[in-house]
Design an enzyme around this catalytic site. Sequence first.
Site, PDB file in Angstrom:
ATOM      1  N   ASP A   1      29.473  27.111   7.401  1.00  0.00           N
ATOM      2  CA  ASP A   1      28.816  26.152   9.033  1.00  0.00           C
ATOM      3  C   ASP A   1      28.587  24.272   8.366  1.00  0.00           C
ATOM      4  O   ASP A   1      28.695  24.057   9.125  1.00  0.00           O
ATOM      5  CB  ASP A   1      27.232  26.778   9.510  1.00  0.00           C
ATOM      6  CG  ASP A   1      27.069  26.382  10.312  1.00  0.00           C
ATOM      7  OD1 ASP A   1      27.879  26.236  11.689  1.00  0.00           O
ATOM      8  OD2 ASP A   1      25.462  26.382  10.630  1.00  0.00           O
TER       9      ASP A   1
ATOM     10  N   ASP B   1      32.638  22.938   9.009  1.00  0.00           N
ATOM     11  CA  ASP B   1      33.591  23.326  10.103  1.00  0.00           C
ATOM     12  C   ASP B   1      33.465  21.902  10.620  1.00  0.00           C
ATOM     13  O   ASP B   1      34.218  21.134  11.160  1.00  0.00           O
ATOM     14  CB  ASP B   1      33.362  24.070  10.912  1.00  0.00           C
ATOM     15  CG  ASP B   1      31.813  24.964  11.391  1.00  0.00           C
ATOM     16  OD1 ASP B   1      31.030  23.624  10.584  1.00  0.00           O
ATOM     17  OD2 ASP B   1      31.344  25.431  12.254  1.00  0.00           O
ATOM     18  N   GLY B   2      31.978  21.615  10.792  1.00  0.00           N
ATOM     19  CA  GLY B   2      31.519  19.957  11.480  1.00  0.00           C
ATOM     20  C   GLY B   2      32.104  18.925  10.658  1.00  0.00           C
ATOM     21  O   GLY B   2      32.504  17.851  11.357  1.00  0.00           O
TER      22      GLY B   2
ATOM     23  N   ARG C   1      35.542  15.913  12.577  1.00  0.00           N
ATOM     24  CA  ARG C   1      35.433  14.836  12.804  1.00  0.00           C
ATOM     25  C   ARG C   1      35.985  14.152  11.579  1.00  0.00           C
ATOM     26  O   ARG C   1      36.363  12.774  11.964  1.00  0.00           O
ATOM     27  CB  ARG C   1      33.737  14.410  12.108  1.00  0.00           C
ATOM     28  CG  ARG C   1      32.558  14.711  13.081  1.00  0.00           C
ATOM     29  CD  ARG C   1      31.210  14.342  11.940  1.00  0.00           C
ATOM     30  NE  ARG C   1      30.444  14.584  11.456  1.00  0.00           N
ATOM     31  CZ  ARG C   1      30.079  15.946  11.348  1.00  0.00           C
ATOM     32  NH1 ARG C   1      29.409  16.822  12.800  1.00  0.00           N
ATOM     33  NH2 ARG C   1      29.613  16.665   9.991  1.00  0.00           N
TER      34      ARG C   1
ATOM     35  N   ASP D   1      31.035  27.312  17.457  1.00  0.00           N
ATOM     36  CA  ASP D   1      29.730  27.264  15.712  1.00  0.00           C
ATOM     37  C   ASP D   1      28.432  28.224  16.652  1.00  0.00           C
ATOM     38  O   ASP D   1      28.340  28.441  15.738  1.00  0.00           O
ATOM     39  CB  ASP D   1      29.785  25.487  15.799  1.00  0.00           C
ATOM     40  CG  ASP D   1      29.109  25.954  14.332  1.00  0.00           C
ATOM     41  OD1 ASP D   1      28.933  25.884  13.181  1.00  0.00           O
ATOM     42  OD2 ASP D   1      27.965  24.539  14.464  1.00  0.00           O
TER      43      ASP D   1
ATOM     44  N   ASP E   1      26.069  31.303  15.050  1.00  0.00           N
ATOM     45  CA  ASP E   1      25.184  30.940  14.476  1.00  0.00           C
ATOM     46  C   ASP E   1      24.403  32.646  14.579  1.00  0.00           C
ATOM     47  O   ASP E   1      23.367  33.043  13.910  1.00  0.00           O
ATOM     48  CB  ASP E   1      24.481  29.832  14.270  1.00  0.00           C
ATOM     49  CG  ASP E   1      25.301  28.886  13.337  1.00  0.00           C
ATOM     50  OD1 ASP E   1      26.387  29.317  12.287  1.00  0.00           O
ATOM     51  OD2 ASP E   1      25.508  27.437  13.741  1.00  0.00           O
TER      52      ASP E   1
END
Length: 299
Positions: free
Chosen positions: A96, A99-100, A104, A117, A121
């Site tokens: 988790d 991925d962010g 970016r 996402d 969660d």
Amino acid sequence: MTRHSNGSARTHSSTFAPTARTPIKHKIRRRGSIDVVDAKVAVDLATAQSYSENVFLFVPNLIGYTRVILAGLSLHFMSYHPRYCTLLYGISCLLDAVDGQAARALGQTSKFGAVLDMVTDRCTTSCLLCYLSSVYPNYALLFQFLIALDFSSHYMHMYSDPRKLMRHPSSLVTGSRSHKLVTSDVSRILWYYYNDSRTLFFICAGNELFFVSLYLMKWIQTPISASLPSPLVLHLPALLLSLTWPAVMAILTFSVCLTKNVINVVQLWKASKILVGVDLAERAAARERDSTVKPEKED
């Protein structure tokens, strides 16, 4: 365009309604800094997307699919193989944080990825809490409350955030890509929670670790005294030595879990106030329109 509770959309007669012969670029209306696309056009665009620009195949979204698969496998092993379950669940949660960053770094942020996402969660944690409800039936109501609070606070936050992802005419919308974008003037608590990556990771990880510790307490009954060197055992209190490692971890992370759910309450309350504020603004605008129309009719 009006978004209904079932996810369908209809276009008001006063709004430009695209036809089958209208070019796609003319079926897109501007709202603030984003494009508002007719639902049918969006489906057609997703169906016709090329391999080089396929949002479904963006790297962060592939990581998201991996998280879903790992979480599903952990649920499969949850009732009879705690090692496999904990390992798979832990990797899914750790991804988790990846991925962010990948989105970016690669320029592949997407609304689909943001929703994937958040939904992953919510569902992953809820499935674990459902299992804990069966393991600790005396606390089943508490676990059910935590599930309801988690889902409701995030849904209302997404629905009401002035820069939110979900678009609706009864809210202030500029089309944010993520529910994690919160301004400090709305809530300093939420702003600090969502905008400080270290705080966000620490609280989310601690919250999950608390629930995983409760899960492992069912399987591990060996006290920590059995795994500590004898000189150290002599200097520790008997109460601590009688605990298991999962129990110790649960004690250490309980305050983090409590903090996370307090934040959920704040999020729910702030979202409710935003929605009510928008309702009041719309009702005032409607009364003003009515008061303007009536004198014109009299004339």
